[in-house]
Write a protein that holds these residues in place. Structure first.
Motif, PDB file in Angstrom:
ATOM      1  N   LEU A  81      -5.648 -30.965 147.440  1.00  0.00           N
ATOM      2  CA  LEU A  81      -4.387 -30.385 147.013  1.00  0.00           C
ATOM      3  C   LEU A  81      -3.951 -30.977 145.679  1.00  0.00           C
ATOM      4  CD1 LEU A  81      -2.495 -30.362 150.396  1.00  0.00           C
ATOM      5  CD2 LEU A  81      -3.708 -28.495 149.296  1.00  0.00           C
ATOM      6  N   ARG A  82      -3.187 -30.217 144.950  1.00  0.00           N
ATOM      7  CA  ARG A  82      -2.583 -30.597 143.671  1.00  0.00           C
ATOM      8  C   ARG A  82      -3.585 -30.600 142.515  1.00  0.00           C
ATOM      9  NH1 ARG A  82       2.307 -29.611 144.347  1.00  0.00           N
ATOM     10  NH2 ARG A  82       3.330 -31.330 143.374  1.00  0.00           N
ATOM     11  N   ARG A  83      -4.848 -30.292 142.752  1.00  0.00           N
ATOM     12  CA  ARG A  83      -5.799 -30.172 141.657  1.00  0.00           C
ATOM     13  C   ARG A  83      -5.570 -28.819 140.995  1.00  0.00           C
ATOM     14  NH1 ARG A  83      -7.733 -35.184 140.843  1.00  0.00           N
ATOM     15  NH2 ARG A  83      -8.520 -36.056 142.747  1.00  0.00           N
ATOM     16  N   ARG A  84      -5.928 -28.717 139.726  1.00  0.00           N
ATOM     17  CA  ARG A  84      -5.731 -27.474 138.999  1.00  0.00           C
ATOM     18  C   ARG A  84      -7.060 -26.769 138.774  1.00  0.00           C
ATOM     19  NH1 ARG A  84      -0.704 -26.397 140.004  1.00  0.00           N
ATOM     20  NH2 ARG A  84       0.618 -28.131 139.478  1.00  0.00           N
ATOM     21  N   LEU A  85      -7.028 -25.475 138.886  1.00  0.00           N
ATOM     22  CA  LEU A  85      -8.225 -24.672 138.684  1.00  0.00           C
ATOM     23  C   LEU A  85      -8.151 -24.049 137.296  1.00  0.00           C
ATOM     24  CD1 LEU A  85     -10.798 -23.403 139.828  1.00  0.00           C
ATOM     25  CD2 LEU A  85      -9.380 -21.618 140.812  1.00  0.00           C
ATOM     26  N   HIS A  86      -8.804 -24.676 136.312  1.00  0.00           N
ATOM     27  CA  HIS A  86      -8.861 -24.180 134.931  1.00  0.00           C
ATOM     28  C   HIS A  86      -7.470 -23.854 134.382  1.00  0.00           C
ATOM     29  CE1 HIS A  86     -13.159 -24.116 135.297  1.00  0.00           C
ATOM     30  NE2 HIS A  86     -13.059 -23.361 136.371  1.00  0.00           N
ATOM     31  N   GLY A  87      -6.500 -24.704 134.656  1.00  0.00           N
ATOM     32  CA  GLY A  87      -5.163 -24.530 134.112  1.00  0.00           C
ATOM     33  C   GLY A  87      -4.399 -23.371 134.708  1.00  0.00           C
ATOM     34  N   GLY A  88      -4.889 -22.788 135.767  1.00  0.00           N
ATOM     35  CA  GLY A  88      -4.249 -21.618 136.347  1.00  0.00           C
ATOM     36  C   GLY A  88      -3.024 -21.919 137.182  1.00  0.00           C
ATOM     37  N   GLY A  89      -2.706 -23.177 137.386  1.00  0.00           N
ATOM     38  CA  GLY A  89      -1.495 -23.512 138.114  1.00  0.00           C
ATOM     39  C   GLY A  89      -1.619 -23.320 139.617  1.00  0.00           C
ATOM     40  N   GLU A 108     -16.061 -19.889 141.772  1.00  0.00           N
ATOM     41  CA  GLU A 108     -15.474 -20.729 140.736  1.00  0.00           C
ATOM     42  C   GLU A 108     -14.806 -21.949 141.375  1.00  0.00           C
ATOM     43  OE1 GLU A 108     -12.183 -20.380 137.163  1.00  0.00           O
ATOM     44  OE2 GLU A 108     -12.806 -18.598 138.248  1.00  0.00           O
ATOM     45  N   ALA A 109     -14.067 -21.739 142.440  1.00  0.00           N
ATOM     46  CA  ALA A 109     -13.396 -22.844 143.123  1.00  0.00           C
ATOM     47  C   ALA A 109     -14.420 -23.829 143.679  1.00  0.00           C
ATOM     48  CB  ALA A 109     -12.504 -22.315 144.239  1.00  0.00           C
ATOM     49  N   MET A 110     -15.484 -23.321 144.262  1.00  0.00           N
ATOM     50  CA  MET A 110     -16.510 -24.190 144.827  1.00  0.00           C
ATOM     51  C   MET A 110     -17.239 -24.964 143.731  1.00  0.00           C
ATOM     52  SD  MET A 110     -16.017 -24.100 147.952  1.00  0.00           S
ATOM     53  CE  MET A 110     -17.353 -25.205 148.365  1.00  0.00           C
ATOM     54  N   ASP A 111     -17.455 -24.352 142.569  1.00  0.00           N
ATOM     55  CA  ASP A 111     -18.083 -25.067 141.444  1.00  0.00           C
ATOM     56  C   ASP A 111     -17.223 -26.244 141.016  1.00  0.00           C
ATOM     57  OD1 ASP A 111     -20.243 -23.354 141.402  1.00  0.00           O
ATOM     58  OD2 ASP A 111     -19.489 -22.141 139.711  1.00  0.00           O
ATOM     59  N   VAL A 112     -15.918 -26.037 140.932  1.00  0.00           N
ATOM     60  CA  VAL A 112     -15.005 -27.117 140.551  1.00  0.00           C
ATOM     61  C   VAL A 112     -15.032 -28.213 141.608  1.00  0.00           C
ATOM     62  CG1 VAL A 112     -12.588 -27.704 140.127  1.00  0.00           C
ATOM     63  CG2 VAL A 112     -13.534 -25.598 139.192  1.00  0.00           C
ATOM     64  N   ILE A 113     -15.042 -27.840 142.859  1.00  0.00           N
ATOM     65  CA  ILE A 113     -15.076 -28.826 143.953  1.00  0.00           C
ATOM     66  C   ILE A 113     -16.362 -29.636 143.877  1.00  0.00           C
ATOM     67  CG2 ILE A 113     -15.272 -29.086 146.462  1.00  0.00           C
ATOM     68  CD1 ILE A 113     -13.385 -26.618 146.675  1.00  0.00           C
ATOM     69  N   ARG A 114     -17.496 -28.962 143.695  1.00  0.00           N
ATOM     70  CA  ARG A 114     -18.787 -29.668 143.603  1.00  0.00           C
ATOM     71  C   ARG A 114     -18.796 -30.664 142.438  1.00  0.00           C
ATOM     72  NH1 ARG A 114     -20.870 -24.375 144.468  1.00  0.00           N
ATOM     73  NH2 ARG A 114     -21.407 -24.132 146.637  1.00  0.00           N
ATOM     74  N   SER A 115     -18.285 -30.253 141.278  1.00  0.00           N
ATOM     75  CA  SER A 115     -18.282 -31.155 140.139  1.00  0.00           C
ATOM     76  C   SER A 115     -17.365 -32.348 140.381  1.00  0.00           C
ATOM     77  CB  SER A 115     -17.888 -30.420 138.850  1.00  0.00           C
ATOM     78  OG  SER A 115     -16.524 -30.066 138.885  1.00  0.00           O
ATOM     79  N   MET A 116     -16.257 -32.143 141.083  1.00  0.00           N
ATOM     80  CA  MET A 116     -15.363 -33.245 141.407  1.00  0.00           C
ATOM     81  C   MET A 116     -16.044 -34.236 142.352  1.00  0.00           C
ATOM     82  SD  MET A 116     -11.788 -31.191 141.960  1.00  0.00           S
ATOM     83  CE  MET A 116     -11.027 -32.585 142.738  1.00  0.00           C
ATOM     84  N   ILE A 117     -16.796 -33.714 143.316  1.00  0.00           N
ATOM     85  CA  ILE A 117     -17.495 -34.584 144.273  1.00  0.00           C
ATOM     86  C   ILE A 117     -18.566 -35.384 143.550  1.00  0.00           C
ATOM     87  CG2 ILE A 117     -19.045 -34.585 146.268  1.00  0.00           C
ATOM     88  CD1 ILE A 117     -17.422 -32.159 147.314  1.00  0.00           C
ATOM     89  N   LYS A 118     -19.300 -34.751 142.638  1.00  0.00           N
ATOM     90  CA  LYS A 118     -20.356 -35.449 141.909  1.00  0.00           C
ATOM     91  C   LYS A 118     -19.792 -36.570 141.037  1.00  0.00           C
ATOM     92  CE  LYS A 118     -23.619 -31.627 141.784  1.00  0.00           C
ATOM     93  NZ  LYS A 118     -24.235 -30.585 140.959  1.00  0.00           N
ATOM     94  N   LYS A 119     -18.613 -36.308 140.445  1.00  0.00           N
ATOM     95  CA  LYS A 119     -17.973 -37.326 139.581  1.00  0.00           C
ATOM     96  C   LYS A 119     -17.441 -38.485 140.411  1.00  0.00           C
ATOM     97  CE  LYS A 119     -16.557 -34.081 136.019  1.00  0.00           C
ATOM     98  NZ  LYS A 119     -15.406 -33.421 135.395  1.00  0.00           N
ATOM     99  N   GLY A 120     -17.184 -38.237 141.691  1.00  0.00           N
ATOM    100  CA  GLY A 120     -16.700 -39.299 142.584  1.00  0.00           C
ATOM    101  C   GLY A 120     -15.249 -39.306 142.614  1.00  0.00           C
TER     102      GLY A 120
END
Length: 194
Positions: free
Chosen positions: A140-148, A182-194
Motif C-alpha cells: 500500500l501507498r506505493r505509486r504506479l508510474h505517478g498515477g496516484g 504493469e502492476a506486476m512488473d512494478v511489484i517484481r522490480s520492487m522485490i528484486k531491489k529488496g
C-alpha cells in the motif's frame, strides 16, 4: 430457522450451513442465495440470523442510530449503547427455544475467544480472513508510474472491473491485462531491489 441454530450450536460453520442451504435450493432472505454473513451478521448491530432476538420471541429496536456523514453525505449506522435499546416480548413469534438460542450464543462466545475478539465485536473475526493476494497489505501507498494509485489497488481494480489505472487512462486508455501486467512488473522490480 431452528435448524440453523441447531447446526451452528453443534459446531458447523456458517459457511458450511449456507453452502448446504444453497445446494438444497432453500431460498435465503429476500429470495437471494444464503451467505455466511446472513447467518453471523454483526454482533454490535444485532444483524444476522444468529443475532436476531425475534427468533426467540423478543422484539428489539433502537439498536442503531443513523447519522449523515458530512464528508460523503451517506447515512451511517452507529450502534446505540444497550441501555438505549427497547425490547418487548412477543412469545407468539418465537421460533427458537431458549436452549437453542443459548447454545448458539455460547458457540459465538467460543469462536470470539478463539480468535481473540471482544464481546459484541466482529473485528477479530474479520481479521482472520485469508489475504486474496500473496503480498496483500504490504504494497500500500506505493505509486504506479505517478498515477496516484497504490499498486495493490491498481491490480485489484484492474482485475475486478477492467478499468485502466489513472496513469494509463491519462496516457490514452489501457486494458485490464495491460494494467495487471504493469502492476506486476512494478511489484517484481520492487522485490528484486529488496
Amino acid at each position: 430457522m431452528a435448524r440453523l441454530f441447531r447446526e451452528f450450536g453443534a459446531g458447523k460453520s456458517p459457511e458450511a450451513i449456507t453452502k448446504d442451504l444453497n445446494r438444497e435450493g432453500v431460498p435465503g432472505p429476500g429470495g437471494r442465495p444464503w451467505s455466511n454473513t446472513t447467518l453471523r451478521g454483526q454482533a454490535r448491530r444485532g444483524t444476522g440470523v444468529l443475532h436476531n432476538a425475534l427468533y426467540r420471541g423478543v422484539l428489539e429496536w433502537n439498536r442503531c442510530s443513523y447519522v449523515k456523514d458530512p464528508r460523503t453525505g451517506r447515512r451511517v449506522a452507529r450502534p446505540n449503547p444497550p441501555h438505549l435499546w427497547e425490547t418487548i416480548p412477543v412469545p407468539e413469534l418465537r421460533i427458537v427455544t431458549d436452549e437453542l438460542w443459548l447454545t448458539a450464543k455460547e458457540r459465538q462466545a467460543e469462536v470470539r475467544a478463539r480468535v481473540g475478539g471482544q464481546p459484541g465485536s466482529d473485528a477479530a473475526l474479520n481479521a482472520t480472513h485469508r489475504a486474496r493476494f500473496l503480498l496483500s497489505g504490504l504494497l500500500l501507498r506505493r505509486r504506479l508510474h505517478g498515477g496516484g494509485q497504490g499498486i495493490a489497488t491498481a491490480a485489484r481494480r484492474a482485475a475486478r472491473r477492467g478499468a485502466a489505472t489513472t496513469a494509463a487512462r491519462d496516457a490514452g486508455g489501457g486494458s485490464r491485462r495491460h494494467d495487471r501486467a504493469e502492476a506486476m512488473d512494478v511489484i517484481r522490480s520492487m522485490i528484486k531491489k529488496g
